[in-house]
Design a protein around this motif. Structure first.
Motif, PDB file in Angstrom:
ATOM      1  N   THR A 159      11.445  54.561  70.355  1.00  0.00           N
ATOM      2  CA  THR A 159      10.323  55.501  70.373  1.00  0.00           C
ATOM      3  C   THR A 159       8.993  54.751  70.354  1.00  0.00           C
ATOM      4  OG1 THR A 159      11.685  57.106  69.193  1.00  0.00           O
ATOM      5  CG2 THR A 159       9.327  57.510  69.229  1.00  0.00           C
ATOM      6  N   LYS A 160       8.932  53.692  69.565  1.00  0.00           N
ATOM      7  CA  LYS A 160       7.713  52.880  69.531  1.00  0.00           C
ATOM      8  C   LYS A 160       7.477  52.208  70.876  1.00  0.00           C
ATOM      9  CE  LYS A 160       7.799  52.037  64.593  1.00  0.00           C
ATOM     10  NZ  LYS A 160       7.957  51.057  63.526  1.00  0.00           N
ATOM     11  N   THR A 161       8.541  51.760  71.527  1.00  0.00           N
ATOM     12  CA  THR A 161       8.419  51.141  72.835  1.00  0.00           C
ATOM     13  C   THR A 161       7.921  52.152  73.865  1.00  0.00           C
ATOM     14  OG1 THR A 161      10.208  49.600  72.323  1.00  0.00           O
ATOM     15  CG2 THR A 161       9.669  49.909  74.638  1.00  0.00           C
ATOM     16  N   MET A 162       8.464  53.367  73.832  1.00  0.00           N
ATOM     17  CA  MET A 162       8.001  54.408  74.754  1.00  0.00           C
ATOM     18  C   MET A 162       6.530  54.729  74.507  1.00  0.00           C
ATOM     19  SD  MET A 162      10.083  55.446  77.079  1.00  0.00           S
ATOM     20  CE  MET A 162       9.378  57.022  77.510  1.00  0.00           C
TER      21      MET A 162
ATOM     22  N   TRP B 186       2.103  59.664  84.862  1.00  0.00           N
ATOM     23  CA  TRP B 186       1.717  59.376  83.490  1.00  0.00           C
ATOM     24  C   TRP B 186       1.923  60.601  82.609  1.00  0.00           C
ATOM     25  CZ3 TRP B 186      -1.771  61.288  79.976  1.00  0.00           C
ATOM     26  CH2 TRP B 186      -1.843  60.570  78.786  1.00  0.00           C
ATOM     27  N   VAL B 187       1.617  61.787  83.101  1.00  0.00           N
ATOM     28  CA  VAL B 187       1.825  63.010  82.322  1.00  0.00           C
ATOM     29  C   VAL B 187       3.310  63.196  82.017  1.00  0.00           C
ATOM     30  CG1 VAL B 187       1.710  65.536  82.427  1.00  0.00           C
ATOM     31  CG2 VAL B 187      -0.280  64.168  83.063  1.00  0.00           C
ATOM     32  N   VAL B 188       4.163  62.954  83.012  1.00  0.00           N
ATOM     33  CA  VAL B 188       5.608  63.064  82.788  1.00  0.00           C
ATOM     34  C   VAL B 188       6.056  62.056  81.727  1.00  0.00           C
ATOM     35  CG1 VAL B 188       7.880  62.738  83.853  1.00  0.00           C
ATOM     36  CG2 VAL B 188       6.109  64.040  85.057  1.00  0.00           C
ATOM     37  N   LEU B 189       5.594  60.822  81.823  1.00  0.00           N
ATOM     38  CA  LEU B 189       5.924  59.801  80.826  1.00  0.00           C
ATOM     39  C   LEU B 189       5.441  60.224  79.444  1.00  0.00           C
ATOM     40  CD1 LEU B 189       7.055  56.961  80.228  1.00  0.00           C
ATOM     41  CD2 LEU B 189       4.780  56.067  80.746  1.00  0.00           C
ATOM     42  N   GLY B 190       4.247  60.767  79.369  1.00  0.00           N
ATOM     43  CA  GLY B 190       3.716  61.240  78.095  1.00  0.00           C
ATOM     44  C   GLY B 190       4.546  62.367  77.502  1.00  0.00           C
ATOM     45  N   LEU B 191       4.989  63.294  78.345  1.00  0.00           N
ATOM     46  CA  LEU B 191       5.817  64.398  77.859  1.00  0.00           C
ATOM     47  C   LEU B 191       7.180  63.908  77.372  1.00  0.00           C
ATOM     48  CD1 LEU B 191       4.983  67.153  80.497  1.00  0.00           C
ATOM     49  CD2 LEU B 191       4.279  67.070  78.092  1.00  0.00           C
TER      50      LEU B 191
ATOM     51  N   GLY C 258       8.479  64.258  73.606  1.00  0.00           N
ATOM     52  CA  GLY C 258       9.791  64.815  73.298  1.00  0.00           C
ATOM     53  C   GLY C 258      10.610  63.907  72.413  1.00  0.00           C
ATOM     54  N   LEU C 259      10.558  62.605  72.672  1.00  0.00           N
ATOM     55  CA  LEU C 259      11.275  61.647  71.824  1.00  0.00           C
ATOM     56  C   LEU C 259      10.749  61.668  70.395  1.00  0.00           C
ATOM     57  CD1 LEU C 259      11.748  58.408  73.962  1.00  0.00           C
ATOM     58  CD2 LEU C 259      13.529  59.789  72.909  1.00  0.00           C
ATOM     59  N   VAL C 260       9.441  61.662  70.259  1.00  0.00           N
ATOM     60  CA  VAL C 260       8.847  61.674  68.929  1.00  0.00           C
ATOM     61  C   VAL C 260       9.222  62.951  68.193  1.00  0.00           C
ATOM     62  CG1 VAL C 260       6.637  61.787  67.697  1.00  0.00           C
ATOM     63  CG2 VAL C 260       6.948  60.131  69.537  1.00  0.00           C
TER      64      VAL C 260
ATOM     65  N   ARG D  21      11.683  63.244  64.698  1.00  0.00           N
ATOM     66  CA  ARG D  21      11.158  63.758  63.438  1.00  0.00           C
ATOM     67  C   ARG D  21      11.935  64.959  62.932  1.00  0.00           C
ATOM     68  NH1 ARG D  21       4.611  63.343  64.145  1.00  0.00           N
ATOM     69  NH2 ARG D  21       4.582  61.085  64.213  1.00  0.00           N
ATOM     70  N   ALA D  22      12.649  65.631  63.822  1.00  0.00           N
ATOM     71  CA  ALA D  22      13.366  66.855  63.426  1.00  0.00           C
ATOM     72  C   ALA D  22      14.604  66.544  62.623  1.00  0.00           C
ATOM     73  CB  ALA D  22      13.740  67.642  64.670  1.00  0.00           C
TER      74      ALA D  22
END
Length: 56
Positions: free
Chosen positions: A9-12, A40-45, A49-51, A55-56
């Motif tokens: 997640t940190k790498t992403m 970039w928007v897709v990568l951000g989404l 989602g990973l983050v 956390r869930a």
């Protein structure tokens, strides 16, 4: 453990920030390219989602 992030997640997150810097530099130097911003928007989404799922 809830609330913790693993290395993937940190790498992403780092790739997302690096991608933003690269796309912004490209836009300043050569002009806007909609596909780069879309990517970039897709990568951000995906990163968001990973983050969220970590956390869930």
């Amino acid at each position: 453990m809830p609330g913790s992030t693993d290395s993937s997640t940190k790498t992403m997150g780092a790739l997302t920030i690096g991608g933003l810097v690269a796309v912004t530099a490209y836009t300043v130097a050569l002009g806007s390219n909609g596909w780069l911003w879309f990517g970039w928007v897709v990568l951000g989404l995906i990163t968001l989602g990973l983050v969220t799922t970590r956390r869930a």
